[in-house]
Each structure stands twice: as C-alpha cells, then as structure tokens.
Design an enzyme around this catalytic site. Structure first.
Site, short mmCIF file in Angstrom:
data_model
loop_
_atom_site.label_atom_id
_atom_site.label_comp_id
_atom_site.label_asym_id
_atom_site.label_seq_id
_atom_site.Cartn_x
_atom_site.Cartn_y
_atom_site.Cartn_z
CB SER A 230 3.34 -3.23 -15.93
OG SER A 230 3.00 -2.36 -16.97
CD GLU A 302 0.31 -5.58 -14.45
OE1 GLU A 302 0.33 -4.40 -14.04
OE2 GLU A 302 0.02 -5.90 -15.60
#
Ligand SMILES: Cc1cc2nc3c(=O)[nH]c(=O)nc-3n(C[C@H](O)[C@H](O)[C@H](O)COP(=O)(O)OP(=O)(O)OC[C@H]3O[C@@H](n4cnc5c(N)ncnc54)[C@H](O)[C@@H]3O)c2cc1C
Length: 309
Positions: A230, A302
């Site tokens: 992600s 992230e």
C-alpha cells in the site's frame, strides 16, 4: 573499522535490497552474524557518529537515488525459530498456550508457514506478506482484519550502546500501523527477537487458509511488479480506503518517469522497470496532492522515504 564475523561492504547498491528495486548505495552495509557482531557495529557507529539504518526485507521503504549515508544493518541472519512446548505453562499468564520465538530477520511469511503447517495458528494471517518479523513489528503490520500487535508477548531489543532489554506488551503503545519503535527512544532500538502467543490448530486447515490469503494477494496484483504494498495508509474515518479515493480521482495508471499507479490497484505504486526513486516519490506527492485538491483529504504515505532525499 568494522571487524566482524559477518559481512561489511562499502557502497552496496540498495536496489538489491528493496522490493521497489530502486535506490542508491549504502555508504556502509553490514550483515551481522550474531548479537556480538551487532553490538560491535552499533557501538562503533555511535562512537564514530555514523547514522544507522536497520534493514529488514526492504518491503516498505523507498531509498533515495543518492543512497544512504552511514551504516545500513541487514538483520537477515537473526533467523531463530523456536516453539516452546505447548504443554509448558507460561508462568505469567498461566495460559499454557504455545509460545513462538522468532528472530527479527526471519521472513514473516516463512514463520507463518512453518508454524501453521506444524499445527500452530496465530501468525497465519501474515502468510504471503513480504518482509521480516522485525519490519512487521516496527510497522505493526496488519491484514485480513488482524494485526501483529495482538499476538506479541514480549520483544528483545538492543539500544545503541549495545544493551539488550525485554519489552513486554503494552497495548496502549500500539495503534493502526504504529509501534513504539517509531517514536522517542524506540527509534534507537534494534529488534532482535520476539515471542508470540499461538494456538493449536489443524495443520491442513491452517495451510488451506494461508493458501487462500496468498491467492487473494495474487488476485489483487501484489506480486505483479516491484512495489512496496500500500502506498498510502487507510484512514477509514474519512469513509473510504485510499485506493477508492485515488480511483475516484481517475489516477489509476498515472505515470511519472518509470513509476506508475498500478492499473489494477489504485493504492499500489509500481516500478515499471526503470523507475528512479525520485519518480516514485514525485508520483506519491502528485497522487496525494490531487486527492487533497479534489476531496480535501490529506492521505498519509505508508511507504517510508529513507536516505539522503
Ligand atoms: C506486495 C506487498 C504487499 C504488502 N502487504 C502488506 C500488508 O498486507 N500489510 C502490511 O502491514 N504491510 C504490507 N506490505 C508492506 C511491508 O511488507 C510491511 O510493512 C513489512 O512489515 C515491512 O517489513 P520489512 O522487513 O520489509 O521492513 P523494511 O521495509 O526493511 O523496514 C521498514 C521499517 O522497519 C524498520 N525495521 C526493520 N527491521 C527492524 C529491526 N529488526 N529493528 C528495528 N527496526 C526495524 C526499518 O528500519 C524501517 O524503518 C506489503 C508490501 C509488499 C511489497
């Protein structure tokens, strides 16, 4: 300088050690063979005022094209795997639950498979996820509605002066994609090993569940191209996961240099083969900027930028 049993290399290209397959050289790169090696590396680096970066599987980092100044320590030889007898009562909890002790450098997916296929569940949800046990703890890795923090009993870590301490689980310090190793004095700790609370299960059932999760990742295109999973954290309080926001803004397939938003998954940024780290970083900024412009929501990356940006 660094006289250890393990390996020390100057100017090691970091693209070899990251799942994005990009990144310039580490000024010094070491693979300690054991705890004594690690202590020597950390204390020498401290004395010589060198920065230290602890590398796991390199599956959540973006290393700058100019590389990393200082010392990079690869933990891959800290690969202990030890199951404590299920019958033995744990004195503290009296639970008698099996305890799995794992070295920080062990690939977390291997640990999941080894324990699951011998009839111990608990970490099976991590099967198929790249990275090491240490990296998963640092990130408080999560998937399929479970997170690693829920399974921890204790963690052994070494500080920069070579002292080892045992950290017992305090749930308050662990949140969504956050561990105590990301802030304050936790930042100076190298995770050595950790103990996890497991349960006894049917090996065939556990294996079937793990294969299903890996198939699901394959279906989502996780392994199709070099990436770091992600790109942005999911803040569901905003009402939609990051992938949905990015897709709604029409950004799937957006490209900068050799990097693009995966046409099959809006929250994955891929290296098409020739991406510079700067292409990926610029694309992350571009995507976040466009989503903020159109929805007012600021997504948090992230992927961790590492090195001399
Ligand atoms: C295809 C793909 C799918 C993914 N799916 C998921 C998913 O479902 N869920 C999820 O949470 N993540 C996912 N990720 C991201 C990544 O795999 C995890 O965050 C993983 O836990 C990172 O571990 P690592 O060992 O690669 O850490 P690295 O990327 O090497 O490092 C990450 C951070 O951890 C620190 N660190 C690593 N080891 C230690 C140690 N021993 N002591 C102290 N600090 C340490 C590093 O210094 C760095 O700050 C995915 C990535 C890919 C490529």
């Amino acid at each position: 300088m660094f006289n250890i049993k393990g390996i020390v290399i100057a100017s090691e290209p970091m693209w070899r050690h990251t799942t994005f397959e990009t990144g310039g050289p580490a000024e010094l790169y070491a693979v300690p063979a054991d705890v004594e090696d690690l202590r020597f590396l950390l204390t020498t680096a401290r004395r010589e005022e060198r920065d230290v970066f602890i590398l796991g599987g390199g599956s959540n980092i973006l290393v700058a094209d100019s590389g990393i100044r200082g010392l990079v320590v690869n933990t891959r030889l800290f690969n202990e795997y030890r199951m404590e007898s299920a019958g033995e009562k744990n004195n503290k909890t009296g639970s008698g639950k099996p305890t799995l002790i794992l070295g920080a450098g062990l690939p977390v997916s291997d640990a999941a498979w080894m324990s699951g296929s011998s009839g111990f569940g608990g970490l099976d949800f991590l099967f198929g996820m790249p990275g090491t046990v240490g990296g998963a703890l640092w990130m408080n890795a999560r998937c399929y509605d479970e997170e690693i923090a829920e399974k921890i009993l204790w963690i052994d870590a070494m500080d920069r002066s070579g002292r080892i301490s045992r950290i017992t689980m305090n749930k308050k310090e662990w949140e969504y994609k956050h561990s105590p190793f990301q802030t304050g004095i936790g930042k100076k700790l190298t995770i050595l090993r950790a103990a996890f609370s497991m349960y006894q299960g049917e090996p065939e059932t556990l294996k079937a569940g793990m294969r299903e999760k890996r198939d699901n990742r394959e279906l989502k295109g996780h392994y199709k191209a070099p990436c770091a999973g992600s790109a942005f954290k999911n803040n569901r309080t905003f009402g939609a996961p990051s992938g949905v926001l990015i897709e709604k803004c029409g950004l799937k397939g957006l490209r900068i240099g050799g990097a693009s938003v995966a046409p099959w998954h809006a929250n994955i940024i891929i290296n098409e083969g020739s991406a510079k780290a700067a292409d990926i970083r610029n694309l992350l900024d571009e995507v976040a900027g466009k989503v903020a412009e159109s929805t007012g929501f600021h997504m948090e990356p992230e992927v961790l930028p590492v090195g001399d940006w």
